[in-house]
Write a protein that holds these residues in place. Structure first.
Motif, PDB file in Angstrom:
ATOM      1  N   PHE A   1     -62.389 -12.889  -8.816  1.00  0.00           N
ATOM      2  CA  PHE A   1     -63.116 -12.154  -9.598  1.00  0.00           C
ATOM      3  C   PHE A   1     -62.705 -11.575 -11.199  1.00  0.00           C
ATOM      4  CE2 PHE A   1     -64.556 -11.548  -5.623  1.00  0.00           C
ATOM      5  CZ  PHE A   1     -66.417 -11.042  -5.521  1.00  0.00           C
ATOM      6  N   GLN A   2     -62.895 -11.012 -12.037  1.00  0.00           N
ATOM      7  CA  GLN A   2     -62.670 -10.988 -13.404  1.00  0.00           C
ATOM      8  C   GLN A   2     -61.944 -10.021 -12.902  1.00  0.00           C
ATOM      9  OE1 GLN A   2     -65.465 -10.551 -15.815  1.00  0.00           O
ATOM     10  NE2 GLN A   2     -63.941 -10.187 -17.921  1.00  0.00           N
TER      11      GLN A   2
ATOM     12  N   GLY B   1     -75.587 -15.812 -18.617  1.00  0.00           N
ATOM     13  CA  GLY B   1     -76.230 -16.305 -17.453  1.00  0.00           C
ATOM     14  C   GLY B   1     -75.275 -17.213 -16.803  1.00  0.00           C
ATOM     15  N   LYS B   2     -73.819 -17.135 -17.410  1.00  0.00           N
ATOM     16  CA  LYS B   2     -72.881 -17.648 -16.194  1.00  0.00           C
ATOM     17  C   LYS B   2     -72.112 -17.541 -15.123  1.00  0.00           C
ATOM     18  CE  LYS B   2     -69.714 -17.418 -19.648  1.00  0.00           C
ATOM     19  NZ  LYS B   2     -70.767 -15.818 -20.459  1.00  0.00           N
ATOM     20  N   SER B   3     -72.117 -15.811 -15.424  1.00  0.00           N
ATOM     21  CA  SER B   3     -71.637 -15.480 -13.882  1.00  0.00           C
ATOM     22  C   SER B   3     -73.094 -14.790 -13.628  1.00  0.00           C
ATOM     23  CB  SER B   3     -71.798 -14.295 -14.230  1.00  0.00           C
ATOM     24  OG  SER B   3     -70.867 -13.776 -14.738  1.00  0.00           O
TER      25      SER B   3
ATOM     26  N   PHE C   1     -64.344 -19.242 -10.139  1.00  0.00           N
ATOM     27  CA  PHE C   1     -62.838 -18.383 -11.145  1.00  0.00           C
ATOM     28  C   PHE C   1     -64.347 -17.647 -11.439  1.00  0.00           C
ATOM     29  CE2 PHE C   1     -60.600 -21.814  -9.648  1.00  0.00           C
ATOM     30  CZ  PHE C   1     -59.605 -21.067  -9.181  1.00  0.00           C
ATOM     31  N   ASP C   2     -64.766 -16.401 -12.258  1.00  0.00           N
ATOM     32  CA  ASP C   2     -64.952 -16.056 -12.855  1.00  0.00           C
ATOM     33  C   ASP C   2     -64.270 -15.036 -13.859  1.00  0.00           C
ATOM     34  OD1 ASP C   2     -67.569 -14.600 -14.687  1.00  0.00           O
ATOM     35  OD2 ASP C   2     -68.502 -13.054 -12.835  1.00  0.00           O
TER      36      ASP C   2
ATOM     37  N   SER D   1     -59.322 -29.646  -4.848  1.00  0.00           N
ATOM     38  CA  SER D   1     -60.582 -29.362  -4.294  1.00  0.00           C
ATOM     39  C   SER D   1     -61.072 -28.905  -5.759  1.00  0.00           C
ATOM     40  CB  SER D   1     -60.433 -27.878  -3.650  1.00  0.00           C
ATOM     41  OG  SER D   1     -59.136 -27.069  -3.979  1.00  0.00           O
ATOM     42  N   THR D   2     -62.860 -28.643  -4.926  1.00  0.00           N
ATOM     43  CA  THR D   2     -63.843 -28.439  -5.865  1.00  0.00           C
ATOM     44  C   THR D   2     -63.494 -27.257  -7.378  1.00  0.00           C
ATOM     45  OG1 THR D   2     -65.307 -29.715  -4.121  1.00  0.00           O
ATOM     46  CG2 THR D   2     -65.956 -28.841  -7.041  1.00  0.00           C
ATOM     47  N   MET D   3     -63.710 -26.699  -8.254  1.00  0.00           N
ATOM     48  CA  MET D   3     -63.345 -25.459  -8.996  1.00  0.00           C
ATOM     49  C   MET D   3     -65.010 -25.334 -10.452  1.00  0.00           C
ATOM     50  SD  MET D   3     -59.428 -25.379  -9.431  1.00  0.00           S
ATOM     51  CE  MET D   3     -58.443 -24.874  -7.340  1.00  0.00           C
ATOM     52  N   ILE D   4     -65.376 -24.335 -10.173  1.00  0.00           N
ATOM     53  CA  ILE D   4     -65.923 -24.077 -10.535  1.00  0.00           C
ATOM     54  C   ILE D   4     -65.862 -22.887 -11.968  1.00  0.00           C
ATOM     55  CG2 ILE D   4     -68.233 -23.380 -11.265  1.00  0.00           C
ATOM     56  CD1 ILE D   4     -69.410 -24.898  -8.326  1.00  0.00           C
TER      57      ILE D   4
END
Ligand SMILES: Nc1ncnc2c1ncn2[C@@H]1O[C@H](COP(=O)(O)OP(=O)(O)O)[C@@H](O)[C@H]1O
Ligand SMILES: [Mg+2]
Lengths: 278, 241, 345
Positions: free
Chosen positions: C81-82, C41-43, C157-158, C185-188
């Motif tokens: 995107f990946q 469920g990460k993406s 980032f996926d 900056s905030t990065m996920i």
């Protein structure tokens, strides 16, 4: 593979000869049609002139002078072009929605739409004529022919576009969403440029289907909006009469599309597979 | 009767176009001189207007008197008649009966005429689809099969045919869609005789019996949807994934 | 720069629930990595933050604004995107400028920002090329550049590195770390690769079957995994797990009393060779993987349970030989047998 495949000498000659023979057999009826169009009506049915005769353009001059070929041809061009255009204007957004925002029933809807193509047109002939002739007064207008051609081709148009659009990676559309593009911008700046080849194939094929349509164009027109199908219908005399004239009219009706087909072969091949064979 | 005829016509066309299409596609799917032209010649019938197609075939080719059919048969008869006058072999030819060209305007034969002309028109379509598909066939699979000692025939059966399953399904589906509502050809070929398919039957009713036309129309709608459910569900769904 | 807050977010696809109530705080400027096996469920979670996927329930806040019903482009987030998802029909320049054009930014401003980002990513030379003429690594930079020019509050980032080859992956990983340092900056960042997670993250979020298994700094997760799942997921080679029955008979005495009923976890790098007398665990040698710097020794316990020891030098014995190992008791982890949760504090 080709390097080691053992093709015998005989095979090397036989295959092309066979292929050419079959191609010529398939092309023969068209050739015969064009060939006969240069014979006079009288010569066309005489066995002694089967292959050797004095060619004449009489049929063609006759056709343009007495049968108003150009009016029918122009009507065909107008109706097919506009019908194709409208079908795309409706079909592109519809297929776009189905491809990128499908609901649980999208596939059923597509299948059902396509199944309407299997309905015999005759079933709705009476209501159609009644409606257009008596109620709307649209009978024998370009507008009516365009609308009818557009509608009967719409299922195929949407289906083809759908299969092309589905090949566009969903990520790219989503990247567009992240970039804040509007729905219209998404269609204009991303979808259409990316599916250009597929859209062109669809347009060409739709144009051909419109041009060749002979049920509604014959029955919903008399003179003003009559297309080449109607011209053929009008020249379809009892057996054996006027072979020369009939051939000329037929050749003139078929030639534009066959030639178009030759020149756009690549797109058409792609289009003809309805996007489903790679 | 009309239903039976509809089914006969559509299924014959399907079988013929698939078989012919396969054979021709395999044949043309190699490089040889003039392949481009062969392709152009082969594809051409598909663009011919159905109305012209019907007129062309039934009048100029299949007509028992004035068409090529009639001319060829009478030519043959004359040839045989001529040969009878020769010594020795004349006796042999004397035993030959006079040939009669088949008329494609009778009830049954006119269905054959329709099958013939539609097959002519749609075989190119099948050829194109099969050819496109053959070109995408995995060569390395074939190479592996060759290393395993598979001969050409077993390669064709075990690799090529399964690879073509999907295109065959497409050819069948799309043609069914077009041919179930076949009209122009039937109308031109069978005017006045008993060779009717369902659409034509409805058309006939329309001109004299609106009630019957509507009833048959509704029946046709139901039939189309039933066919749609079976055919498109099975074939169509797999295509869209 | 903004914080991201996720409150009891759930997600179902047509009756099938895939996210089961996620609560998470991402601080301003933090580099957070979602990690977990494929399909956890990460993406989905990332895409819900981006706005590409609706939440079935719960709230997502960016800054202090609830964004559940805000369009993706209006959330102040940018996504890499990946698949890169570059627009194949546009030049590199236009790929990066496309988002700015949508907001009617002045052309010279667009030009300035695109060139600035291109400078940072060293793709200035390719600005006029089409993406199809770029290598995978270059495409990846363009995709990152497209995100940078929009100057987002939050970068998403996926799995951005999963299509690159190993060498390029390491290099790009470093560049992303530098980028974070520079932009603050905030990065996920989503990955299934624990090495990426360990090296990049300020904070790692381990997901499993649509639930958060543990949140913590990389070193937290390594030293104090909250469950057997996290313990097995973080660290390479994987942690060895034993039951007390497999340990040397009086080894329990050397460990905590709970060891009797617990699963015992010891990382391969924490096993050291010892005498039979001082050993915690023994096994017969199966295979040695020599990596130069160290060797991975594969063994089987008497009961046939495989385990790995990481040794500085390959042992000088042959296959089938008996070997003994011990470990510092403070580096031994205990997990409850039923739940797999951590027991020792
Ligand atoms: N569009 C969708 N429809 C139905 N199920 C989906 C959809 N997208 C993802 N899922 C399911 O949700 C779960 C999580 O998927 P995803 O977030 O893509 O996993 P991950 O990125 O961690 O590999 C998976 O079980 C997947 O099958
Ligand atoms: Mg994923």
């Amino acid at each position: 593979m080709a390097a080691v495949a053992q093709t015998s000498k005989l095979g090397k000659v036989l295959w092309p000869v066979l292929a050419w023979t079959i191609a010529l057999i398939f092309f023969f009826p068209i050739f015969w049609l064009v060939f006969t169009s240069f014979k006079t009506d009288a010569d066309a049915v005489k066995p002694e002139y089967l292959f050797f005769f004095t060619p004449t353009l009489e049929n063609y001059t006759n056709m343009t002078e007495n049968y108003d070929y150009w009016r029918f041809a122009i009507n065909s061009v107008i109706t097919s072009t506009f019908a194709t255009g409208f079908a795309l204007i409706v079909g592109v957004p519809a297929a776009y929605a189905m491809a990128f925002d499908p609901s649980r029933h999208t596939k059923d809807i597509l299948v059902w739409m396509l199944s309407t193509k299997m309905l015999p047109a005759a079933a709705v002939l009476y209501p159609m004529t009644f409606l257009t002739k008596n109620l709307l007064g649209l009978f024998d207008t370009h507008f009516l022919v365009i609308m009818v051609l557009c509608l009967i081709n719409l299922p195929i148009v949407i289906w083809m576009l759908f299969t092309y659009f589905k090949e566009i990676p969903k990520d790219i559309i989503e990247a567009g969403k992240m970039d804040g593009v509007s729905t219209w911008g998404e269609i204009k700046d991303i979808l259409i440029p990316l599916a250009w080849g597929g859209i062109a194939s669809t347009a060409l094929l739709t144009f051909i289907f419109c041009w060749n349509e002979a049920y509604w164009t014959v029955r919903l027109t008399t003179i003003d909006a009559a297309t080449l199908s109607k011209l053929i219908e009008g020249n379809r005399a009892p057996e054996g009469l006027f072979f020369g004239r009939l051939s000329a009219v037929s050749t003139a009706a078929v030639a534009p599309i066959v030639v178009l087909g030759w020149f756009c072969q690549k797109q058409l091949v792609q289009g003809l597979t309805f996007g489903a064979v790679k | 009767m009309a239903i039976q005829n509809s089914v006969l016509i559509v299924s014959s066309i399907l079988i013929l176009t698939v078989i012919l299409g396969l054979l021709i596609a395999v044949l043309v799917n190699r490089t040889f001189p003039g392949r481009g032209i062969v392709r152009v010649l082969l594809i051409s019938p598909f663009f011919v207007m159905p109305a012209v197609n019907a007129v062309l075939w039934i009048n100029m080719i299949l007509d028992p008197v004035l068409g090529l059919n009639g001319l060829a048969v009478s030519g043959l008869n004359e040839l045989v008649a001529g040969l009878r006058d020769f010594p020795v072999i004349g006796g042999f030819f004397a035993m030959w009966p006079e040939l009669h060209p088949i008329s494609f305007r009778a009830t049954q034969t006119s269905a054959y005429a329709v099958i013939m002309m539609v097959t002519w028109q749609w075989t190119p379509f099948a050829v194109l689809i099969f050819m496109t598909s053959l070109q995408s066939e995995d060569e390395s699979q074939k190479e592996a099969a060759m290393l395993d000692g598979a001969n050409a025939w077993s390669q064709f059966i075990n690799l090529t045919v399964p690879h073509l399953a999907r295109p065959i399904a497409i050819v069948v589906m799309i043609q069914s869609i077009f041919h179930l509502s076949l009209y122009a050809e039937i109308e031109i070929v069978s005017r006045g005789n008993g060779n009717k398919n369902l659409p034509y039957l409805i058309g006939e009713f329309t001109s004299n019996n609106i009630g019957a036309a509507s009833a048959t129309g509704i029946f046709a709608v139901i039939l189309a949807n039933v066919v749609a459910i079976f055919l498109l569900r099975m074939v169509g769904k797999s295509l869209m994934d | 720069m903004a914080s991201v807050t996720i409150r009891d977010v759930k997600k179902s696809y047509g009756g099938q629930q895939v996210m089961h109530g996620i609560d998470l705080d991402v601080n301003e400027g933090e580099f957070v990595v979602f990690v977990g096996p494929s399909g956890c469920g990460k993406s989905t979670l990332l895409r819900m933050i981006a706005g590409l996927e609706e939440t079935s329930s719960g709230e997502i806040l960016i800054g202090d604004k609830v964004v559940n019903n805000v369009a993706p482009a209006k959330r102040g987030v940018a996504m890499v995107f990946q698949s890169y998802a570059l627009y194949p029909h546009m030049t590199v320049f236009n790929n990066m400028a496309f988002g700015l054009k949508q907001t009617k930014t002045a052309p010279d401003e667009i030009d300035r920002r695109v060139r600035e980002a291109a400078e940072v990513l060293q793709i200035t030379d390719y600005l006029d090329r089409s993406p199809r003429n770029l290598s995978g690594g270059q495409r990846q930079r363009v995709a990152i550049g497209r995100a940078i020019v929009r100057d987002p509050e939050v970068f998403l980032f996926d799995e951005p590195l999963s299509n690159l080859d190993a060498a390029l992956r390491v290099q790009t990983r470093l560049e992303i770390a530098r980028l974070h340092e520079r932009l603050q900056s905030t990065m996920i960042y989503v990955t299934h690769d624990q090495v990426e997670a360990m090296t990049l993250a300020d904070k790692i979020v381990v997901l499993r079957d649509g639930r958060i298994e543990q949140v913590g700094s990389p070193i937290d997760l390594y030293e104090r995994p909250a469950s057997m799942f996290v313990a097995g997921f973080i660290g390479s080679p994987k942690m060895n797990f034993f039951t007390s029955a497999e340990l040397v008979v009086n080894a329990i005495k050397k460990l905590a009393a709970v060891a009797v009923v617990a699963n015992i976890g010891i990382r391969p790098e924490h096993l050291t060779a010892s005498t039979e007398k001082g050993a915690l665990i023994g096994g017969t040698l199966d295979l040695v993987e020599q990596l130069g710097e160290y060797a991975l020794v594969h063994l089987n316990t008497a009961a046939g349970v495989p385990f790995i020891a990481k040794m500085e030098k390959p042992p000088e014995v042959t296959k089938g030989a008996q070997m003994w190992f011990t470990a510092n008791p403070s580096l031994v982890h205990f997990f409850a047998q039923e739940s797999g949760l951590r027991i020792n504090t």
